[in-house]
Design an enzyme around this catalytic site. Sequence first.
Site, PDB file in Angstrom:
ATOM      1  N   HIS A  75       0.825  -1.211   0.000  1.00 18.50           N
ATOM      2  CA  HIS A  75       0.000   0.000   0.000  1.00 18.50           C
ATOM      3  C   HIS A  75       0.865   1.268   0.000  1.00 18.50           C
ATOM      4  O   HIS A  75       0.411   2.329   0.452  1.00 18.50           O
ATOM      5  CB  HIS A  75      -0.950   0.020   1.201  1.00 18.50           C
ATOM      6  CG  HIS A  75      -1.760  -1.232   1.361  1.00 18.50           C
ATOM      7  ND1 HIS A  75      -2.932  -1.462   0.680  1.00 18.50           N
ATOM      8  CD2 HIS A  75      -1.536  -2.343   2.116  1.00 18.50           C
ATOM      9  CE1 HIS A  75      -3.414  -2.644   1.016  1.00 18.50           C
ATOM     10  NE2 HIS A  75      -2.583  -3.201   1.878  1.00 18.50           N
ATOM     11  N   SER A 196      15.974  21.509 -14.501  1.00 18.54           N
ATOM     12  CA  SER A 196      14.799  22.352 -14.710  1.00 18.54           C
ATOM     13  C   SER A 196      15.218  23.606 -15.455  1.00 18.54           C
ATOM     14  O   SER A 196      16.337  24.099 -15.291  1.00 18.54           O
ATOM     15  CB  SER A 196      14.180  22.717 -13.361  1.00 18.54           C
ATOM     16  OG  SER A 196      13.298  23.812 -13.476  1.00 18.54           O
ATOM     17  N   LYS A 202      17.256  21.146  -9.521  1.00 15.08           N
ATOM     18  CA  LYS A 202      16.443  19.979  -9.868  1.00 15.08           C
ATOM     19  C   LYS A 202      17.217  18.903 -10.628  1.00 15.08           C
ATOM     20  O   LYS A 202      18.075  19.186 -11.450  1.00 15.08           O
ATOM     21  CB  LYS A 202      15.232  20.392 -10.709  1.00 15.08           C
ATOM     22  CG  LYS A 202      14.179  21.200  -9.978  1.00 15.08           C
ATOM     23  CD  LYS A 202      13.516  20.405  -8.860  1.00 15.08           C
ATOM     24  CE  LYS A 202      12.671  19.264  -9.359  1.00 15.08           C
ATOM     25  NZ  LYS A 202      11.518  19.688 -10.177  1.00 15.08           N
ATOM     26  N   ASN A 204      15.557  15.767 -12.546  1.00 13.18           N
ATOM     27  CA  ASN A 204      14.293  15.114 -12.872  1.00 13.18           C
ATOM     28  C   ASN A 204      14.520  13.771 -13.567  1.00 13.18           C
ATOM     29  O   ASN A 204      15.322  13.683 -14.498  1.00 13.18           O
ATOM     30  CB  ASN A 204      13.451  16.017 -13.775  1.00 13.18           C
ATOM     31  CG  ASN A 204      13.094  17.325 -13.099  1.00 13.18           C
ATOM     32  OD1 ASN A 204      12.827  17.358 -11.900  1.00 13.18           O
ATOM     33  ND2 ASN A 204      13.099  18.412 -13.849  1.00 13.18           N
ATOM     34  N   GLU A 209      10.256   8.667 -16.440  1.00  6.02           N
ATOM     35  CA  GLU A 209       8.914   9.207 -16.660  1.00  6.02           C
ATOM     36  C   GLU A 209       8.435   8.928 -18.081  1.00  6.02           C
ATOM     37  O   GLU A 209       7.260   8.599 -18.299  1.00  6.02           O
ATOM     38  CB  GLU A 209       8.915  10.704 -16.379  1.00  6.02           C
ATOM     39  CG  GLU A 209       9.082  11.030 -14.896  1.00  6.02           C
ATOM     40  CD  GLU A 209       9.220  12.515 -14.627  1.00  6.02           C
ATOM     41  OE1 GLU A 209       9.004  12.919 -13.468  1.00  6.02           O
ATOM     42  OE2 GLU A 209       9.544  13.281 -15.547  1.00  6.02           O
ATOM     43  N   TYR A 236     -10.006 -11.269 -46.502  1.00  5.58           N
ATOM     44  CA  TYR A 236      -9.165 -10.080 -46.502  1.00  5.58           C
ATOM     45  C   TYR A 236     -10.000  -8.821 -46.734  1.00  5.58           C
ATOM     46  O   TYR A 236     -10.924  -8.803 -47.545  1.00  5.58           O
ATOM     47  CB  TYR A 236      -8.087 -10.181 -47.589  1.00  5.58           C
ATOM     48  CG  TYR A 236      -7.210  -8.949 -47.650  1.00  5.58           C
ATOM     49  CD1 TYR A 236      -6.125  -8.812 -46.791  1.00  5.58           C
ATOM     50  CD2 TYR A 236      -7.496  -7.903 -48.524  1.00  5.58           C
ATOM     51  CE1 TYR A 236      -5.344  -7.674 -46.815  1.00  5.58           C
ATOM     52  CE2 TYR A 236      -6.730  -6.758 -48.560  1.00  5.58           C
ATOM     53  CZ  TYR A 236      -5.653  -6.647 -47.701  1.00  5.58           C
ATOM     54  OH  TYR A 236      -4.882  -5.519 -47.724  1.00  5.58           O
ATOM     55  N   LYS A 244      -0.425  -2.281 -39.479  1.00  6.58           N
ATOM     56  CA  LYS A 244       1.013  -1.970 -39.403  1.00  6.58           C
ATOM     57  C   LYS A 244       1.288  -0.802 -38.465  1.00  6.58           C
ATOM     58  O   LYS A 244       2.326  -0.760 -37.795  1.00  6.58           O
ATOM     59  CB  LYS A 244       1.578  -1.611 -40.784  1.00  6.58           C
ATOM     60  CG  LYS A 244       1.096  -2.445 -41.950  1.00  6.58           C
ATOM     61  CD  LYS A 244       1.420  -3.903 -41.814  1.00  6.58           C
ATOM     62  CE  LYS A 244       0.899  -4.667 -43.011  1.00  6.58           C
ATOM     63  NZ  LYS A 244      -0.572  -4.612 -43.190  1.00  6.58           N
TER      64      LYS A 244
END
Length: 391
Positions: A75, A196, A202, A204, A209, A236, A244
């Site tokens: 949790h 940043s 910073k 990051n 991400e 077909y 594709k």
Amino acid sequence: EDVHMNIEKRLTELIGDLGKKIHIGRSRNDQVVTDVRLFTRENLKEILSLLKEVKKEIIKKAKEYIDLPFPGYTHLQLAQPVLFSHYLLAYYFMFDRDESRIKDTLKRVNISPLGSAALAGTTVNIDREFTKEALGFDNITLNSMDAVSDRDFLIETIFDLALIMMHISRLSEDLIIYSSYEFNLIDLPDSLCTGSSIMPQKKNPDALELARGKCSRLYADLVGILTLLKGLPLTYNRDLQEDKIFLFDAIDTTKITLKIIKEVIKNLKVNKKRAYELSKANYALATDIAEFLSKEGIPFRDAHNIVGKFVRFAIDAQKDLDELSYKDLRGFLGKYKDTLEKKYSLEYLEKIYKDLVNPLKAINRRNVVGGTALNQVKKVIEILEKNNLEG
């Protein structure tokens, strides 16, 4: 979708008029799906190779931090201490299942539909076994109508890749959280992070991400191809040209993301001091005390209640469990105190208590197959390295 005409044109350029005969007994319908199967086969083999590389990096990193205690979460709340190596190997087994799924999918990818022609087969006396062998297929299709319209193998492929990306996304989420200032468990390589535009301090986790975000593209590809196929009549239909888009995107995205996650695993560093501190924080060793009491004959539910009250006492006293002692615990034992103290001396019970709230000893008490104990993790790594050599 018209790759067959490009192949015929190029072949004619290379060998002359003989190239113009390639289409006899064939149709766009069986040629295109043959090409798609060949393309999928080769790319799945490349993805298998990338998965193996990721798994090797996981084992290397697990061995580097083989005996490091690390906080385990449920949790997203600190739950129990584990070894960092044990934590990381959880992802090994996810990627191992991915590898197994792709190998199984390849069995259904590597079947030759060539010779099915438009939908009914051909009047030309062709040798489908010959073309199967020449193109490296394992089997041939046995129903021409199914053969030219079947894209199940693409759905399976994209599903397999979506599952790989889901596992990468989960790992990325873990590492993003663990590398945050508040957790401070993981240091990510600078080469895979950015600063940043306004905040000079910073760092990051952009690569992770993006890996997490790209998982959604695979889900979109999977839903897209399922939706494309859901209403097609046999056999077909030109709608299949759109398959594709989903396949190429899924393959390209998975390959680049596997390469990135390999570099992340290879270059990440663990903050050992912080990992040890958190492995025993938040009363993570309370379960060990409850299980000890239970093994001494106290019903587990009673032991659970005793330790729950003891933890509340520790919270109120603003102390960790390793700052307390058996002397503090005995006041919560009630009718079970005499039973314990008749069996063991107070001095020995103090020693037992100190062992119970030691994270390394707690980890090594989980000495069951699949558990986090050091010797169990070492056995698992030995098995995995042996399997990798044999595989």
